[in-house]
Design a protein around this motif. Structure first.
Motif, PDB file in Angstrom:
ATOM      1  N   GLU A 158      36.687  -7.282  13.081  1.00 19.03           N
ATOM      2  CA  GLU A 158      37.292  -6.551  12.125  1.00 19.03           C
ATOM      3  C   GLU A 158      36.192  -6.076  11.081  1.00 19.03           C
ATOM      4  OE1 GLU A 158      38.363 -10.619   9.274  1.00 19.03           O
ATOM      5  OE2 GLU A 158      40.019  -9.343   9.992  1.00 19.03           O
ATOM      6  N   ALA A 213      46.387  -5.000   4.227  1.00 14.99           N
ATOM      7  CA  ALA A 213      45.143  -5.958   4.984  1.00 14.99           C
ATOM      8  C   ALA A 213      44.642  -7.068   4.097  1.00 14.99           C
ATOM      9  CB  ALA A 213      44.114  -5.151   5.512  1.00 14.99           C
ATOM     10  N   LYS A 272      39.102  -6.279   3.985  1.00 12.69           N
ATOM     11  CA  LYS A 272      39.166  -6.097   5.296  1.00 12.69           C
ATOM     12  C   LYS A 272      39.713  -4.550   5.486  1.00 12.69           C
ATOM     13  CE  LYS A 272      41.002 -10.961   6.024  1.00 12.69           C
ATOM     14  NZ  LYS A 272      41.921 -11.704   6.573  1.00 12.69           N
ATOM     15  N   ASP A 275      41.460  -2.482   8.457  1.00 10.98           N
ATOM     16  CA  ASP A 275      42.171  -2.523   9.665  1.00 10.98           C
ATOM     17  C   ASP A 275      42.189  -0.974  10.154  1.00 10.98           C
ATOM     18  OD1 ASP A 275      42.343  -5.110   9.556  1.00 10.98           O
ATOM     19  OD2 ASP A 275      44.605  -5.071   8.996  1.00 10.98           O
TER      20      ASP A 275
END
Length: 277
Positions: free
Chosen positions: A231, A259, A274, A276
């Protein structure tokens, strides 16, 4: 009238005239006579003068005491920028290290030796020195006559040792890379040293001095961390918004919010998001 009487009256007239003249003269003198008045010496005390901050230029030999971090920055920022021009070390890094190592100019070692960077004697140092307790008791530290000498020696110290050479391959605006690199090269033993430098730089916006030196060539370094799981993690920089971050990675604002369990759009410098894809 006999001669004796004439002589008597003549003498009397002369005497009276003389007496009247004295009285007039006395009166005249009294008219212009002023009795002196009693005077006292006026003592003027100077107003209390507060210690004023002196601005230190890059070549100054003035030693200045500072009371706050802001004062310290204002005094030494010009030296840091000149050192950046000469040696390519980010002014933000120089200032942050000096603030941290010297206690904003109030540390014991700084006060007694003008050593703003905690540089030890090391092999080959032939200048003045003092003993100071650090990792061990009574260690040898370099002593300088003026603070400006300490700043210049700091630059020479980093540029003359091979272990710091890789730092000069970084972009001069990459203060985070420099902070971590200094720890990696062994400048400090504190594991939190890089984070402390970065925190100081961002809290007091010391990167602005890098911009002043680099001007049109300044390039913002955006840090992206790829986690082990694959990620992508974005570390928020000053000026970032969720929209600008979403455009950078080609994702929607909503996906970033989801996220990271975010309800609003507020983000903070240094925050890890994060991404995504």
């Amino acid at each position: 009238m006999t001669f004796k009487k004439i002589l008597f009256y003549t003498f009397l007239v002369v005497a009276l005239a003389a007496c009247g003249g004295k009285k007039k003269a006395s009166a005249k003198k009294k008219k212009y006579y002023h009795k002196p008045t009693k005077t006292t010496e006026q003592v003027v005390t100077a107003p209390e003068v507060k210690e004023q901050e002196e601005i230190l230029t890059a070549t100054s030999t003035v030693v200045v005491k500072t009371n706050t971090v802001e004062e310290y920055i204002n005094v030494y920022k010009d030296i840091a920028m000149v050192e950046m021009q000469r040696y390519k070390i980010p002014a933000s890094i120089t200032l942050a290290q000096a603030i941290l190592e010297s206690g904003s100019g109030k540390g014991e070692l700084t006060l007694k030796a003008n050593n703003h960077f905690g540089i030890k004697c090391h092999t080959g140092w032939t200048g003045p020195s003092v003993t100071h307790d650090d990792d061990e008791k009574g260690e040898c530290f370099r002593k300088y006559k003026y603070p400006s000498e300490s700043f210049e020696d700091h630059s020479k110290f980093l540029t003359s040792r091979g272990r710091y050479g890789f730092l000069f391959d970084l972009k001069p605006s990459d203060y985070k890379g420099w902070a971590r690199g200094l720890k990696k090269a062994g400048y400090a033993t504190d594991p939190k040293y890089p984070n402390k430098l970065i925190s100081i730089i961002e809290r007091y916006e010391l990167y602005e001095y890098d911009k002043l030196v680099l001007k049109d060539t300044y390039e913002l370094v955006v840090e992206t961390v790829v986690a082990d799981a694959g990620e992508t993690i974005h570390v928020v920089e000053k000026g970032d918004t969720l929209y600008s971050i979403s455009r950078k990675y080609g994702v929607s604002v909503e996906s970033i919010q989801k996220a990271n369990n975010m309800r609003g759009t507020n983000i903070n410098i240094g925050q890890k998001l994060k991404i995504d894809k």
